[in-house]
Design a protein around this motif. Sequence first.
Motif, mmCIF file in Angstrom:
data_model
loop_
_atom_site.group_PDB
_atom_site.id
_atom_site.type_symbol
_atom_site.label_atom_id
_atom_site.label_comp_id
_atom_site.label_asym_id
_atom_site.label_seq_id
_atom_site.Cartn_x
_atom_site.Cartn_y
_atom_site.Cartn_z
ATOM 1 N N ILE A 54 138.967 103.703 53.337
ATOM 2 C CA ILE A 54 138.767 103.008 54.602
ATOM 3 C C ILE A 54 137.639 101.995 54.509
ATOM 4 O O ILE A 54 137.712 100.917 55.069
ATOM 5 N N TYR A 55 136.608 102.374 53.814
ATOM 6 C CA TYR A 55 135.471 101.462 53.747
ATOM 7 C C TYR A 55 135.350 100.767 52.393
ATOM 8 O O TYR A 55 134.290 100.322 52.031
ATOM 9 N N ASP B 9 136.328 97.899 51.470
ATOM 10 C CA ASP B 9 135.854 96.531 51.597
ATOM 11 C C ASP B 9 134.616 96.506 52.470
ATOM 12 O O ASP B 9 134.682 96.529 53.685
ATOM 13 N N ARG B 10 133.498 96.461 51.814
ATOM 14 C CA ARG B 10 132.236 96.419 52.553
ATOM 15 C C ARG B 10 131.556 95.091 52.307
ATOM 16 O O ARG B 10 130.335 94.973 52.398
ATOM 17 N N SER B 11 132.374 94.090 51.972
ATOM 18 C CA SER B 11 131.791 92.816 51.542
ATOM 19 C C SER B 11 130.954 92.171 52.639
ATOM 20 O O SER B 11 130.039 91.415 52.360
ATOM 21 N N ASP B 12 131.276 92.502 53.887
ATOM 22 C CA ASP B 12 130.453 91.900 54.939
ATOM 23 C C ASP B 12 129.372 92.853 55.446
ATOM 24 O O ASP B 12 128.764 92.607 56.466
ATOM 25 N N TRP B 13 129.147 93.928 54.711
ATOM 26 C CA TRP B 13 128.069 94.838 55.094
ATOM 27 C C TRP B 13 126.751 94.369 54.476
ATOM 28 O O TRP B 13 126.733 93.863 53.347
ATOM 29 N N PRO B 14 125.662 94.585 55.180
ATOM 30 C CA PRO B 14 124.363 94.276 54.555
ATOM 31 C C PRO B 14 124.030 95.375 53.540
ATOM 32 O O PRO B 14 124.648 96.431 53.543
ATOM 33 N N ASP B 15 123.047 95.110 52.675
ATOM 34 C CA ASP B 15 122.630 96.153 51.725
ATOM 35 C C ASP B 15 122.186 97.396 52.475
ATOM 36 O O ASP B 15 122.414 98.515 52.039
ATOM 37 N N SER B 16 121.533 97.163 53.598
ATOM 38 C CA SER B 16 121.099 98.287 54.431
ATOM 39 C C SER B 16 121.147 97.827 55.874
ATOM 40 O O SER B 16 120.847 96.679 56.183
ATOM 41 N N PHE B 17 121.545 98.750 56.770
ATOM 42 C CA PHE B 17 121.529 98.390 58.189
ATOM 43 C C PHE B 17 120.108 98.497 58.757
ATOM 44 O O PHE B 17 119.794 97.908 59.775
ATOM 45 N N GLY B 18 119.300 99.281 58.076
ATOM 46 C CA GLY B 18 117.890 99.346 58.469
ATOM 47 C C GLY B 18 117.585 100.285 59.615
ATOM 48 O O GLY B 18 116.443 100.363 60.054
#
Lengths: 185, 185, 385, 385
Positions: A18-19, A21-30
């Motif tokens: 499901i996840y 494709d995380r290409s639009d995720w930041p390295d960390s959400f913080g």
Amino acid sequence: DVENNNDYRIPEDSYETIYEDRSDWPDSFGWGRPASQKEIDSLSIAIKPDGTGLPQGSGTVAEGRTIYAGKCAACHGPNGVEGPEDVLIGTESLFQQDITIRKTIGNYWPYSTTIFDYIRRAMPFNAPGSLSDEEVYSLTAYLLFKNQIIDEGKVIGPESLPKIEMPAKKFFVKDDRTAGSNPTY
Amino acid sequence: DVENNNDYRIPEDSYETIYEDRSDWPDSFGWGRPASQKEIDSLSIAIKPDGTGLPQGSGTVAEGRTIYAGKCAACHGPNGVEGPEDVLIGTESLFQQDITIRKTIGNYWPYSTTIFDYIRRAMPFNAPGSLSDEEVYSLTAYLLFKNQIIDEGKVIGPESLPKIEMPAKKFFVKDDRTAGSNPTY
Amino acid sequence: TFLIKNSLFGTVQTSLSEMDISGISDPTKLPGLPPGEIGSRSVYENLKLLPLPASSRSPIQDFHGMITPSDLHFQRHHGGVPEIDPNQFELLIHGMVSKPKVFKLKDLKKFPSTSRILFLECSGNYQGGREDLSPQQVAGMTSQSEWTGVMLSTLFREVGVDPKAKWFLAEGSDAAVMTRSVPLDRAIKEGMLVYAQNGEALRPEQGYPLRLILPGWEGNISVKWLRRIEFSDAPFMTREETSKYTEPVGNKVRQFSLEMDARSIITYPSYPQRAEKGYIEIKGLAWSGRGAIIGVDISTDGGKSWNPAVIQQPVLDKAHVRFRYLWKWDGRETEIRSRAVDQTGYVQPTPKQLLAVRENTRYHFNPVTGWILKRDGRVLFNDDF
Amino acid sequence: TFLIKNSLFGTVQTSLSEMDISGISDPTKLPGLPPGEIGSRSVYENLKLLPLPASSRSPIQDFHGMITPSDLHFQRHHGGVPEIDPNQFELLIHGMVSKPKVFKLKDLKKFPSTSRILFLECSGNYQGGREDLSPQQVAGMTSQSEWTGVMLSTLFREVGVDPKAKWFLAEGSDAAVMTRSVPLDRAIKEGMLVYAQNGEALRPEQGYPLRLILPGWEGNISVKWLRRIEFSDAPFMTREETSKYTEPVGNKVRQFSLEMDARSIITYPSYPQRAEKGYIEIKGLAWSGRGAIIGVDISTDGGKSWNPAVIQQPVLDKAHVRFRYLWKWDGRETEIRSRAVDQTGYVQPTPKQLLAVRENTRYHFNPVTGWILKRDGRVLFNDDF
Ligand code: HEC
Ligand code: HEC
Ligand SMILES: [Ca+2]
Ligand SMILES: [Ca+2]
Ligand SMILES: [Ca+2]
Ligand SMILES: [Ca+2]
Ligand SMILES: [Ca+2]
Ligand SMILES: [Ca+2]
Ligand SMILES: [Co+2]
Ligand SMILES: [Co+2]
């Protein structure tokens, strides 16, 4: 005929994709805040088999005997075998196909550190977390002695506890079941 | 890119096919008991547009006026327009794009039989099913009269009611929406 | 009995108060209760868990479909159900990580989320050896919910897990301060931290406000009321993974036996129900911790011949499926059994097949079981084959 | 506060009664409640329907996943909720049939059964025109359950339906004695008579003990508390299918508009929540009465550009799906919208597209709607486009 009724469908792929494709995720959400060493120390009560996490202090069989009588015997029996709750003491081997033999610290617990860890976090059942580290060391010493694992004079502390070899240790293996059409149950 | 994330799947076939194969089913399972004509008659209160189901009896506008004042006016207003509940009377056409015009028996009900059927089963709201057939005929007559559909002297009964042509009838069409990429909303 | 409390009645209060409603039992003759702020359960329905001091079993014989009503989810606690204020609640993640962190519940709810329908079964889910046992007694420690939360993989990115970390400890904030060591490589694929169950917040008995869910694994490791995760290079060897939840097999003790093997149970007809001669839709549940169920076979002749049951779609991975099998009983004594097959090809074993390779190990005992139908309609449990 | 009521404590009663537990607020320091006969809801959770005199809306902004908790299923009654004794309950099927029959509930439960997860939506499910509306107000009359019961096709075989029968009347046993005419050819394919909801018996507000379920159709026609089915060659033209649940369109009145068109709504972020700058997982529900949802598009610039959301598996036919879309908000005022596409290719229209072909018809109003995110974090409803 019922055979044609089996309208089932095997999921094509497993769920983690499901996840993929995380290409639009930041390295960390913080989100969340950094943990301070102080709060980590106050919460991290787990003991490892090598003794990591054991607190300062020590205990003796004699003191353990007294504490046991006062705080434990009501549930586990005066001799640790009468119940009504779990039997704690016994050295008879479990592996004689005699199902009346009960699992105890003496015949079934593979790591001595688990005794300290568990008693400190969960016992006595009606007042968990109420024992001092010294009391837990003493109870651990007493239960090890009663299970014929240590001598009556042995002092138990952060150095000595992890060194104790438990009789059951040699029996423990990782899950050896296999799935499939020729499984090992 | 999010495009690849759309991991959805269209069901391959529609649901009814679950029981496609009924080859091992009997013609009838035989459960349930036969219904007697008597119990069918006592329960089947629905009226069809052709008048099927209408009971014996009749009613008049004058009687309806009295019953309405006693049992209906509290909720629908002395003149059937004041509310607080549904407005029952009104002859202004709905199709003038004036959204303040309320739907009524006069401008929106396509079948006269529905008035009898609905009042008998559901009104008055606080005591549904409490009216006699005669009372329902009279209330039906009264509401038809107040909506300028029948004359004040008209007697309403199983023969006359279904023959009444309702003003709204001509507007009613079956669902004409279409699905698909070029839908009629 | 009808309670008159409808705002519509404001306008007719006088006439209503004059009405004698005591004799009215026909529901079409008097308005019922108006819409409220919360729905109810019929007073005629009385499903109950079967409680023991430390567990409660789901009435699986009374369920329909595959979802378990949240308040009838089986329970297994080691220190009772804690009451936790979600605003005070914090999750600490530390150990072999570069950025130890504390998360509030509202932080966790911000992360990309996912939902999944999964069974959860206690690995001690078996009781047998007697004929007067209901499905609730035999196998009532399995339930199914739609869980919603954060994938472990999503959250673990935040703390910078050391590549040498191989396990993590999950710790609850109940009175047992329940702990289990979890193998990271196997847990990371499907593991979740969930805060919702069947559309709403987790129920207290199921770990409110946050629990671990490790799909297909024994229930105990999906630690409830989760307060702490500690990464490590080795398991902690907690009491639950040594003294408990291990199986003596031959002269070994099997440890970290996590996957629940495929299993099925017929829930209708079953003890103490009565069976009637003629057509019977045999119904039950099947599931596997190793993937999807691909078939359930039914025997109506005590295991001599088998025929496939109809399995309700959608068939989900590591989830209960409802199976059904139409059968005409001639009224003669016989025994019905179900047998699950999962996508690995594993076929649910008989009790004897299981016992041949290991004594009843108390945990992971998942045999085919049967119901004997007596000529007088009694249905009796059987696992002696 | 902890209540001490654990059978384990029998043995230590004395010491316990001596304990001062008033100051203990750490749940790891005192056993919690033992397993009981029924689960509970956390006292910190307080989800409520929004009741009006004849309906109650589901708090869809508070839900997770796709299942609606049964007691938070939306309600729409025309005569209140009747209390029905399931042992007295009977269903009469008659009219154009060769074998008119009466079925007890226990008869119906014997027939081959099926389960299906489906949404149920009131065709009057819209409220708009103001900025201070929550999802519960805008679209709270849709809910989803796993329903279990008998296919209409299974039951109708029993009564010998006359081939000339084209419609059947469904009649409830509530105080409105609710009736709707159902087109047989379209209903027979997927229609069900259900007695269970989310694993247990139907809830009273949802039609206990028996209701009709016509998948994908407007809620009103899935008659609750069903007592009677009468076959006919033509519709009965009941009040609900003439005076109500019809739409004036142009100079016609559209009748028997049964399918619910595809729709979606963003439930997070939404009014009266506050949005925070940075990453936001936009979440919501999408559904179609004409089949499966095949896509949900999201705009974060007030409808200028659109990107597909992630849709939670399993995607079921005529069922709510949960969609999610990760987005980074720069904190400037903007508007977010969702748009559903179903398997027929139907694309959820804008309010203006809908209004161009018909005034707001009160029923079947399913436009794309938006949430305006203000710089101060307020989220306001918008349907003026
Ligand atoms: C109020 C009753 C009660 C008291 C008092 C009590 N225990 Fe226990 N004990 C239990 C119960 C119940 C369990 C099993 C808990 C479970 O399985 O989750 C248990 C389990 C244990 C176990 C684990 C046994 C096994 O084989 O896994 C140990 C060790 C133990 N207790 C030690 C103690 C000690 C030491 C004390 C006193 C300081 C104590 N207990 C006091 C009820 C009690
Ligand atoms: C206690 C209040 C109350 C009383 C008294 C009452 N009604 Fe009603 N009536 C209502 C309500 C509420 C509705 C709408 C019900 C619904 O939509 O389900 C209604 C609806 C109607 C309708 C349908 C209107 C439409 O456009 O669909 C008719 C016709 C009607 N009533 C006639 C009557 C008659 C005739 C009586 C007296 C015998 C009566 N009512 C007494 C409350 C009442
Ligand atoms: Ca078949
Ligand atoms: Ca995939
Ligand atoms: Ca125990
Ligand atoms: Ca993406
Ligand atoms: Ca099919
Ligand atoms: Ca109304
Ligand atoms: Co195990
Ligand atoms: Co419609």
